[in-house]
Motif scaffolding. Structure first.
Motif, short mmCIF file in Angstrom:
data_model
loop_
_atom_site.label_atom_id
_atom_site.label_comp_id
_atom_site.label_asym_id
_atom_site.label_seq_id
_atom_site.Cartn_x
_atom_site.Cartn_y
_atom_site.Cartn_z
N GLU A 170 10.44 -4.32 3.82
CA GLU A 170 10.43 -4.35 2.36
C GLU A 170 10.33 -5.77 1.83
O GLU A 170 9.60 -6.04 0.86
CB GLU A 170 11.70 -3.68 1.84
N GLU A 171 11.02 -6.70 2.46
CA GLU A 171 11.01 -8.08 2.01
C GLU A 171 9.67 -8.77 2.25
O GLU A 171 9.36 -9.78 1.62
CB GLU A 171 12.12 -8.86 2.71
N VAL B 69 0.85 -1.19 0.00
CA VAL B 69 0.00 0.00 0.00
C VAL B 69 0.88 1.24 0.00
O VAL B 69 1.87 1.31 0.73
CB VAL B 69 -0.91 0.01 1.25
N SER B 70 0.53 2.22 -0.80
CA SER B 70 1.33 3.43 -0.91
C SER B 70 1.16 4.31 0.33
O SER B 70 0.04 4.50 0.82
CB SER B 70 0.93 4.23 -2.14
N GLY C 281 13.52 4.86 2.37
CA GLY C 281 13.20 5.82 1.32
C GLY C 281 11.80 6.37 1.37
O GLY C 281 11.47 7.29 0.61
N GLU C 282 10.94 5.84 2.24
CA GLU C 282 9.57 6.36 2.36
C GLU C 282 9.57 7.52 3.35
O GLU C 282 9.28 7.36 4.54
CB GLU C 282 8.61 5.24 2.78
N GLU C 283 9.89 8.69 2.84
CA GLU C 283 10.09 9.86 3.69
C GLU C 283 8.82 10.28 4.42
O GLU C 283 8.88 10.83 5.53
CB GLU C 283 10.64 11.03 2.86
N THR C 284 7.68 10.06 3.80
CA THR C 284 6.42 10.41 4.46
C THR C 284 6.30 9.68 5.79
O THR C 284 5.90 10.26 6.81
CB THR C 284 5.22 10.05 3.57
N GLU D 146 17.38 0.46 12.77
CA GLU D 146 16.15 0.94 12.12
C GLU D 146 16.18 0.66 10.62
O GLU D 146 15.17 0.25 10.03
CB GLU D 146 15.97 2.44 12.38
N GLU D 147 17.31 0.87 9.99
CA GLU D 147 17.43 0.57 8.55
C GLU D 147 17.20 -0.91 8.28
O GLU D 147 16.57 -1.28 7.28
CB GLU D 147 18.81 0.99 8.05
#
Length: 558
Positions: A505-506, A130-131, A166-169, A497-498
């Motif tokens: 992501e996986e 989901v975006s 990379g999801e800055e929001t 956290e990364e």
């Protein structure tokens, strides 16, 4: 398990010692002893009665879940969230997946932040990509969230923790909501007390990262105090928890008999006696009743791993470590001829126990029982490789260079891959896990680093007057020219956290609808337990730190 069980790494370099010169670091004794030999939370008659009643109630609830397809979105989401947090969702995998597929296919119907956040969180957990753009309507031009409702901001905080790199929001949302929630706690403006409790727990550990059984035990008490509770669901949750509690205690009874029969403490007084804590760890990886024997296998295997850890990292000489590793690779009793006495006794017990496990798994139709031996041999090789590297390396290393050796010796991969074996995964799946794919490496990095941060101060105190232990903390300080350990802790927590975002992501699956993989779930569950055990201290090494929570899972009535 050097990154997850172990924290007592030997200072390097170490002088050669004979058998009378081994350094002893005594650990706190077991807080359980033979307790579970005689303890049963329920009688057999009570267990049978609870199972019969639960079976009826489970089917009634199944009908409720199926019928919920016609109710509004907030009620659907709350039902799924409640079942997951109460630990009942494993009974309704298909029904919940069907419900979430329908919610996903219907698109973003949510009109408020709380519903949007809960929808995003549950769908991401299920593997739907989901975006995060669904949150843009709640963010103003200055990047602030247009909402001051604590419950909604709590939902946003938990949802943002299933984000990816990379999801800055979502990253910005974590910063904003955390600041707001911390100030609200400090200013004592949160009510009712149930909401305050949930905020405090989220700030300590976001919902996605909590061990399933620990969360279930806590949320049953929370749910009981909610005015919106469904009393039938609450009663079933209590019954189900009690049924599993009785099963876990039976497993511990069998394991206590096995542990006493080994008589290892007479020969390995330097090693940690943590069989009960290890079972608690492994039920965090696989808690379902169908994996009862699998939990016993995992507990025996990693109780041995814990002892190997203490041998390699805080007791044996380098030469003894080499001999033990060679004996493990040979895997026969004659290979023990050249081992010192304490190793010889332990080695014989390991071989005997593993042969019984392989035979049992074979008789159950498990086609990959031979991986039990392969994983144990690989673990000892990983330990030896790290010990040898520490002894021979005199140059400062970067964190990444350190992780090249310390990630494999964390044995976090071995936890997940042995779980794959007892689940009944294919050989290809087990081999895939053993290659350290992205999700597995991320889990191992978290295990290694969180342990190093938690145990750093104690290890430095134990090495007073000797060369300091080169953990990832020391490597981080060297690499970044830090003089304060707190700066290294902060930097390493960013790496943690990364790595969590790599795991998230996986877990995101393609558009084709399928249930979440139990194999990936085992990796996530293993990581959750690492976070729980090492967040603030090494709670495995000091069993007193786990006594209250272990009591709540095994001993105290619900």
């Amino acid at each position: 398990m050097a990154a997850s069980v172990e924290t007592h790494r030997r200072p390097h370099p170490q002088p050669v010692m004979n058998d009378n010169q081994h350094s002893h670091r005594f650990h706190h004794p077991s807080v359980w002893g033979d307790f579970f030999l005689g303890f049963r939370p329920f009688s057999p008659a009570q267990c049978l009665s609870m199972k019969n009643k639960a079976d009826v109630m489970k089917e009634e609830l199944r009908a409720t879940i199926v019928d919920s397809g016609s109710v509004d979105l907030p009620r659907k989401l709350e039902l799924v969230d409640t079942l997951q947090r109460l630990g009942l969702d494993y009974h309704y995998g298909k029904e919940i997946n069907d419900l979430l597929c329908g919610i996903h296919d219907a698109g973003d119907e949510a009109r408020d932040l709380h519903t949007t956040a809960l929808r995003f969180y549950l769908l991401r957990k299920q593997g739907f990509n989901v975006s995060p753009d669904v949150f843009l309507k709640f963010i103003d031009a200055d990047g602030k969230i247009i909402c001051n409702d604590t419950r909604s901001l709590l939902g946003m905080y938990n949802a943002a923790h299933v984000g990816t790199n990379g999801e800055e929001t979502l990253s910005s949302a974590i910063t904003y909501t955390k600041d707001h929630l911390e100030r609200a706690v400090e200013q004592q403006t949160i009510s009712p007390s149930i909401l305050l409790d949930q905020v405090q727990r989220a700030l300590e550990t976001p919902l996605f990262r909590r061990p399933r059984r620990v969360e279930a035990r806590h949320f049953i008490s929370v749910y009981e105090g909610m005015s919106t509770r469904n009393d039938a669901i609450l009663e079933l949750a209590k019954l189900d928890f009690s049924i599993l509690q009785a099963l876990y205690c039976e497993e511990l009874r069998a394991l206590t008999l096995w542990w006493k029969g080994l008589q290892l403490q007479d020969h390995l007084s330097f090693a940690r006696d943590r069989m009960v804590e290890m079972h608690f760890w492994m039920l965090g990886v696989l808690f379902e009743p169908q994996y009862s024997y699998g939990r016993i296998v995992l507990t025996k295997f990693f109780t041995f791993i814990s002892i190997f850890d203490d041998i390699y990292d805080s007791y044996s000489t380098l030469e003894e470590s080499r001999l033990l590793t060679m004996a493990m690779e040979r895997w026969d009793q004659q290979a023990a001829e050249h081992l010192p006495g304490y190793m010889k006794f332990f080695y014989s017990k390991v071989l005997a126990t593993m042969k019984v496990i392989e035979k049992d798994l074979d008789s159950q139709g498990n086609k990959h029982a031979d991986y039990v031996k392969k994983l144990l041999i690989d673990a000892t090789k990983c330990y030896y490789n790290e010990v040898k590297w520490r002894e021979e390396s005199d140059t400062p290393v970067t964190v990444e260079e350190h992780l090249r050796f310390s990630v494999p010796s964390s044995c976090c991969m071995h936890v997940a891959c042995l779980a794959f074996v007892v689940i009944g995964a294919s050989g290809d799946a087990i081999e895939w896990g053993m290659t350290y794919p992205k999700i597995m490496r991320a889990s191992c990095v978290i295990g290694r680093v969180i342990n190093d941060v938690a145990s750093h101060e104690r290890e430095q105190e134990q090495c007073y007057g000797e060369r300091s232990v080169m953990s990832t903390v020391e490597a981080c300080m060297e690499e970044n020219n830090y003089t304060a350990k707190e700066d290294a802790y902060k930097k390493l927590r960013e790496l943690i956290e990364e790595s969590w975002m790599d795991i998230n992501e996986e877990l995101l699956k393609p558009d084709t609808v399928r249930p979440a993989s139990p194999l990936l779930e085992a990796v996530v569950n293993s990581t959750r337990m690492l976070d729980f055990l090492y967040k603030d201290q090494d709670a495995y090494t000091d069993p007193r730190a786990l006594k209250v929570v272990v009591d709540s899972i095994y001993v105290n009535p619900i």
